[in-house]
Design a protein around this motif. Sequence first.
Motif, PDB file in Angstrom:
ATOM      1  N   ARG A  43     125.878 119.345  12.120  1.00 53.80           N
ATOM      2  CA  ARG A  43     124.593 118.668  12.012  1.00 53.80           C
ATOM      3  C   ARG A  43     124.461 117.860  10.728  1.00 53.80           C
ATOM      4  N   TYR A 200     123.977 125.758  20.119  1.00 51.60           N
ATOM      5  CA  TYR A 200     122.949 126.100  19.124  1.00 51.60           C
ATOM      6  C   TYR A 200     121.751 126.715  19.831  1.00 51.60           C
ATOM      7  N   ARG A 203     118.617 124.384  20.352  1.00 54.53           N
ATOM      8  CA  ARG A 203     118.862 123.071  20.952  1.00 54.53           C
ATOM      9  C   ARG A 203     118.167 122.918  22.296  1.00 54.53           C
TER      10      ARG A 203
END
Length: 271
Positions: A43, A200, A203
Amino acid sequence: MEKFERSLDLARIGTVREPVDGAEVELLRIESKAAVRPLGWKRLRAPILLDEAAQRRLRLCGGTGRDAASEAYRVVRTHLLQRMARKGFRTLAIVSAAPDDGKTLSAVNLAFSIAQDTRYTALLVDLDLRGPSVHTTLELDVAQGLERYFDGSVDLGSLLVTVMNERMAVLPCLHPVDSPSEVLASAGTQALVGELASRYRDRIVLFDLSPMLVGDDVISFLPYVDAALVVVGEGVTRKGDLKRVFELIGETPVVGTILNRSREATLKTYR
């Protein structure tokens, strides 16, 4: 029919207008040859930034504005995330009846808005394998997209792009893919969706898909996602086509709709 009527009750939640140059305009008009491989995406990869002029030209809402369009998308986002959280949903198909309903622009702006909520990250995946356009909507200068992943040429991680916000990622597709419904129905695509959703915990994955009535692509893919969001263009989407969309969606939960180009009263900015 009951499902159709319930969803239409939510339609005007995403309708906005904004004056531009003295005129009122309407701004709001998800078997592969590749095996799923680790993403390798971090990220912290520097996001591609779009200046304010580019955002206005492209009709994008970066998520931080206080204009009517940004506020409307935040309302849509909040309702959407609440409904998805109650059901434990993580993956969302963005669908429409036909081209020109504003589906892709709505998907992009909704993803931007979700990424502004610090509890979540957003991943927008262009799975409109007949006419991919997320990359042109964002004017992304990238050399390859998911078409190269599906033919086994590249790893998925090399295709991920962050845009505007480190919590906003895009998986573009640059060129149409042969046999799109077969690709989307494949076990490889099912595994891909699972990998994207599980990487994740925070997400939300949005899939921009082909218009539902141009083929069986979306029908092939819907069993792999948790829910669908329907984009409707007022004055563009025909009522009969919309009813057919809800019939084709079948048992997939519909968490809401966005109505574009509404002629009714719209949200005003409060300061």
